[in-house]
Structures are given as C-alpha cells and as structure tokens.
Design a protein around this motif. Sequence first.
Motif, PDB file in Angstrom:
ATOM      1  N   MET A 259      36.701  10.674  22.921  1.00 37.74           N
ATOM      2  CA  MET A 259      36.342   9.726  21.719  1.00 37.74           C
ATOM      3  C   MET A 259      35.791  10.659  20.521  1.00 37.74           C
ATOM      4  O   MET A 259      35.612  10.055  19.597  1.00 37.74           O
ATOM      5  CB  MET A 259      35.043   9.182  22.229  1.00 37.74           C
ATOM      6  CG  MET A 259      35.323   7.945  23.309  1.00 37.74           C
ATOM      7  SD  MET A 259      36.736   6.836  22.593  1.00 37.74           S
ATOM      8  CE  MET A 259      37.172   6.364  24.290  1.00 37.74           C
TER       9      MET A 259
ATOM     10  N   ALA B 179      39.567  10.428  16.692  1.00 35.97           N
ATOM     11  CA  ALA B 179      39.303   9.087  15.818  1.00 35.97           C
ATOM     12  C   ALA B 179      40.492   7.872  16.206  1.00 35.97           C
ATOM     13  O   ALA B 179      40.318   6.877  16.159  1.00 35.97           O
ATOM     14  CB  ALA B 179      39.340   9.164  14.376  1.00 35.97           C
ATOM     15  N   TRP B 180      41.676   8.562  16.393  1.00 37.02           N
ATOM     16  CA  TRP B 180      42.869   7.718  16.711  1.00 37.02           C
ATOM     17  C   TRP B 180      42.722   7.304  18.054  1.00 37.02           C
ATOM     18  O   TRP B 180      43.663   6.525  18.804  1.00 37.02           O
ATOM     19  CB  TRP B 180      44.066   8.304  16.463  1.00 37.02           C
ATOM     20  CG  TRP B 180      44.238   9.743  17.031  1.00 37.02           C
ATOM     21  CD1 TRP B 180      43.961  10.946  16.290  1.00 37.02           C
ATOM     22  CD2 TRP B 180      44.621  10.082  18.249  1.00 37.02           C
ATOM     23  NE1 TRP B 180      44.024  12.068  16.876  1.00 37.02           N
ATOM     24  CE2 TRP B 180      44.396  11.769  18.165  1.00 37.02           C
ATOM     25  CE3 TRP B 180      45.062   9.626  19.540  1.00 37.02           C
ATOM     26  CZ2 TRP B 180      44.883  12.664  19.392  1.00 37.02           C
ATOM     27  CZ3 TRP B 180      45.290  10.245  20.449  1.00 37.02           C
ATOM     28  CH2 TRP B 180      45.334  11.889  20.324  1.00 37.02           C
TER      29      TRP B 180
ATOM     30  N   ASP C 119      42.823   3.294  19.559  1.00 37.85           N
ATOM     31  CA  ASP C 119      43.929   2.572  19.534  1.00 37.85           C
ATOM     32  C   ASP C 119      45.252   3.093  20.298  1.00 37.85           C
ATOM     33  O   ASP C 119      46.009   2.393  20.857  1.00 37.85           O
ATOM     34  CB  ASP C 119      44.529   2.803  17.950  1.00 37.85           C
ATOM     35  CG  ASP C 119      43.581   1.994  16.866  1.00 37.85           C
ATOM     36  OD1 ASP C 119      42.982   0.735  17.403  1.00 37.85           O
ATOM     37  OD2 ASP C 119      43.360   2.248  15.746  1.00 37.85           O
TER      38      ASP C 119
ATOM     39  N   ARG D  91      28.568   2.912  15.365  1.00 36.52           N
ATOM     40  CA  ARG D  91      29.621   3.528  16.170  1.00 36.52           C
ATOM     41  C   ARG D  91      30.285   2.823  17.187  1.00 36.52           C
ATOM     42  O   ARG D  91      31.552   2.898  17.630  1.00 36.52           O
ATOM     43  CB  ARG D  91      29.574   5.091  16.552  1.00 36.52           C
ATOM     44  CG  ARG D  91      29.574   5.968  15.363  1.00 36.52           C
ATOM     45  CD  ARG D  91      29.706   7.239  15.440  1.00 36.52           C
ATOM     46  NE  ARG D  91      28.571   8.262  15.854  1.00 36.52           N
ATOM     47  CZ  ARG D  91      28.452   9.352  16.380  1.00 36.52           C
ATOM     48  NH1 ARG D  91      29.603   9.917  15.997  1.00 36.52           N
ATOM     49  NH2 ARG D  91      27.313   9.967  16.326  1.00 36.52           N
TER      50      ARG D  91
ATOM     51  N   LYS E 109      31.514  -0.096  17.158  1.00 30.74           N
ATOM     52  CA  LYS E 109      32.669  -0.913  16.580  1.00 30.74           C
ATOM     53  C   LYS E 109      34.020   0.092  16.871  1.00 30.74           C
ATOM     54  O   LYS E 109      35.027  -0.842  16.966  1.00 30.74           O
ATOM     55  CB  LYS E 109      32.431  -1.048  14.936  1.00 30.74           C
ATOM     56  CG  LYS E 109      31.475  -2.008  14.668  1.00 30.74           C
ATOM     57  CD  LYS E 109      31.545  -2.279  13.155  1.00 30.74           C
ATOM     58  CE  LYS E 109      30.882  -1.044  12.465  1.00 30.74           C
ATOM     59  NZ  LYS E 109      30.582  -1.218  11.145  1.00 30.74           N
ATOM     60  N   ARG E 110      33.715   1.272  17.155  1.00 31.10           N
ATOM     61  CA  ARG E 110      35.000   2.032  17.353  1.00 31.10           C
ATOM     62  C   ARG E 110      35.797   1.722  18.737  1.00 31.10           C
ATOM     63  O   ARG E 110      36.738   2.023  19.172  1.00 31.10           O
ATOM     64  CB  ARG E 110      34.716   3.549  17.481  1.00 31.10           C
ATOM     65  CG  ARG E 110      34.336   4.300  16.148  1.00 31.10           C
ATOM     66  CD  ARG E 110      34.303   5.730  16.424  1.00 31.10           C
ATOM     67  NE  ARG E 110      35.646   6.156  16.829  1.00 31.10           N
ATOM     68  CZ  ARG E 110      35.582   7.291  17.856  1.00 31.10           C
ATOM     69  NH1 ARG E 110      34.594   7.900  18.220  1.00 31.10           N
ATOM     70  NH2 ARG E 110      36.947   7.615  18.192  1.00 31.10           N
TER      71      ARG E 110
END
Lengths: 282, 190
Positions: free
Chosen positions: A79, A82-83, A86, A110, A112-113
């Motif tokens: 984690m 950042a990508w 997705d 965070r 929300k990630r």
Amino acid sequence: MTVVATAGPIADAIAAGELPGRVWLYSNYHCNLACSYCLTESSPRSERRQLTPELMLGVAGEAAALGFTGLGVTGGEPMLLAWLPDTIASMAEHLPVVVLTNGTLFVGDRIKRARPLARDGVAVQISLDSHLSDVNDMARGPDNFAKVVEAVPQLIALGVRVRIATTTAGPLDDPALEPLKELVLSLGVAPEDHLVRPIVRRGRADERGLGVAAVARDIPSELTITADGAYWGSFGPTVRAGRLDTDLLITRTVLPLSVPANALLSAVRGLPPGNDANLGIR
Amino acid sequence: MSDDVAMARVELLDVANAPISAEAYFDGGDPGPIVAALASVPELLGPTLGFVGAALGDGAAASRHKEFAILRTSVLQGCRYCVTAHTAVSLDAGLDVAEIRALRGDVSIESAFHDERERALIGWIDAMAGATGPVPDDVWTSAREHWPAHVLVELSVTIGATMFLNRFATGFELPTSPDVETRLASAGLT
C-alpha cells in the motif's frame, strides 16, 4: 473477466494437485515497518525492487489464461504504492486477488484509498499477531496494534473483505491464541478468514534465530513473481543480510508467464514431496 | 559463498545459494566459476553449457586440434582465465610444453610445429579468431588443402564458443583455480 484455462499442462497440473493454483507477486520490498521476523528484511530504507502496474496486469492476464486460479500480492508494504489499489481492482478482472498489508496506511482519511478494493474477487489480508498491543507492537512496531484495530472495521464498513493473518513463534493451535481469535471476531472478521501461520526461518527471522526451518520441499510451490525473477513459493525471494536469496530462484524470466510456470512445474516434478502441510506454512 | 567470490565481479553461487532449478550442476561440489557465475540466471545454464559442451567437446576434429582452437583463440582475445585453464587441458590432450608455448605466443609457431597441416590450421584459426573481416584467400586455400570443410565448420563453432567464454571470464574477472596455477607452475607454464 478473462476466460480461465481448463486444459493445458499448467491447468492440468493444478487440477491434479501438482501445482498450487495461486501466483504471488512481490509488488515492492520497501515497508513503513521493520518487523522482527520479516522474510524480506523490509524497512523504509530497503531497496524497492518494484514491479510496474503493467507487469502485474500482464501476469494476471497470463495466469488466468494458463489455468491458475488466484493471485496474491505481497511485499514489502504494497500500500506504499499509490497506484496499487486500482491495479488490484484491474487484476481482479482476471482472477481473485488477495493483497497482504500491514493495514497501517488505512487510518484516518487514508481509508478512502481502499475504495477500489471494495469489490468481488478482492480480499485484504492484514497482519495482527497478538491481542495484547505491547506484544504485537514489539514485533511489528509502535502503534501497529492501534492502527490495525482502527482500520479493520472501517475497511469492512467500506465493503472490503478483510482477512487477518497471525504469524506466531508458538504452536499453531496454541490456546493462548484464543483471546486474539475473539478480538478478530469482534472486529468483524469471520473465523475462516483468520489465518494462523508459523514464522519461517528465512530473512530477518533467520538472522534472529526465529521460527521453523524450512527447505524447498517444505514450502508450497506457489509461482512467485518478483522484480528479480520467478521463485518457488512466496517464501522464496527472501533477503538476508542485504542479499536477495537465490536458493529458490526458478528463472529470471517472468513473462511470458508460461516460461516460469513450466520451469516451476519441471522443478516440482524433480523433487520428492515436502512437509508444508505439517509445518503449516502458507 | 565460494572463497573466490571477492575476486570476481559477479557473485559466484555455491551449493547453499544455488537456484533450485540449477541444483544438478552443484551435485558434484564446486562446479567452477563459469557455472557458479552463470547460475544466477539458471534458465541459461542448460542451453549455454549444452552449446559450450558440444562446441568444445569431442567431435570430428581431434581433441589436440580443438585445443589449438581454444588456446589460440583465448590468447588472441587476451583471456587470462581461459589461457590458464586450457594450458592445463592442452597438457591433458597431449600437447608438449614447446607447442603450448608457441600457441601462447611465447615462441614462434614455426619453432614448435613442423607439420604443414597443423601450421595451416593454426594460420586459419588466427585469421578466424584474431582478425575482423573475411579470412584471406591464401589462408583459406591452405587450410582447405589439408582439412575437410566440415572440420573447419566444427572448429569455427569451437572458436565462437571460446570467444564467448573469453569475454565472460575476462569481463567478470573470474578467478583461476589455485590447483590449476599449481599444476602449471610445476610444468613451467605460468
């Protein structure tokens, strides 16, 4: 969703139980923690040895086409990329994915990630080693316990399937684990999603004399893809004293995935059965 | 880790670090620095050693003449590791010290080789391994007067495999075995 192969040498070997169905990917080797038993000596200063999202998606697609049945993503701390959420969601278009994380990067805003991970075919496996914060944090770092018990219910509320992995130096059926099992249940995690496994004596655990000694035959032969090549098992590409272990290296070629898959199958067929079931390594 | 590791530019894997897919190459103990270096890319071990083994091993050309090609090429390419190793192999193949000295460039070819066939062969090897461009007509004609084409084709593969080994061993500064050094010292061939 990719059509999963049901025939072919790899699919046949998986169906026959010769090869495990899951392909692991080491997305990166750096971590915000530095756990005492870490197989990869991960820390904030570790060499990243990072995969690209394109390669991870390529592996996912080819794994499905070859007949593998699942994917795992581990690190390091995935984690930190950042990508990654997705990419995990895209990988799950091909095969179910479990991503291993320390869970500490989902606290506060965070969380929300984690939204891309709230979908079918994705499970987030978070490490938690004790119901006692000081015991847990001694191995895993300051405030780890508090961050995990905060993150797990929030992830579940977001719709993410959460599994808990407990790594222990003691017996896997130790009654002392009961309070931890109750804690995990209270966080909203089903008992079948709580995994207890031994420390494997590789990496930093080996330097500190922790865990169970295991040779290749003891380690599940899951195809494991890293930036440095393909390995026998997710316990293969470990780091000790700054050196990446090569004893379980299968091939430096990772794509097309048929190359390491067939090389692994050849190696599996060349070795006698191991002791992974008895040691509980998974 | 091998004792030699500090001398090479790449890690020389030992049996403890040997990739699981390369274990067979370590079954007999230390496989030597070429295999120990190559093992870090295990998928190349089989194809590379298969090619090198066929190129340097028995064939239509006699082992004596194969060593002409290997030793002379290694000299022309400046590979200390291969020159040393194949000085020892040349002794095993029956070459005498004077012949080896000549192939190593210490004395003239003419002083040690009196057979016209062998001189023609060495001239052709020099043109193949020590120069660029086509082999001069006179060198080729002389070689073909004494040697069938298929032997020259075979030895060209020996020369090519040797050139690969020369660059591999020299580029990675592979260490010579102390046993080989000792043997050559006793033969006056250091």
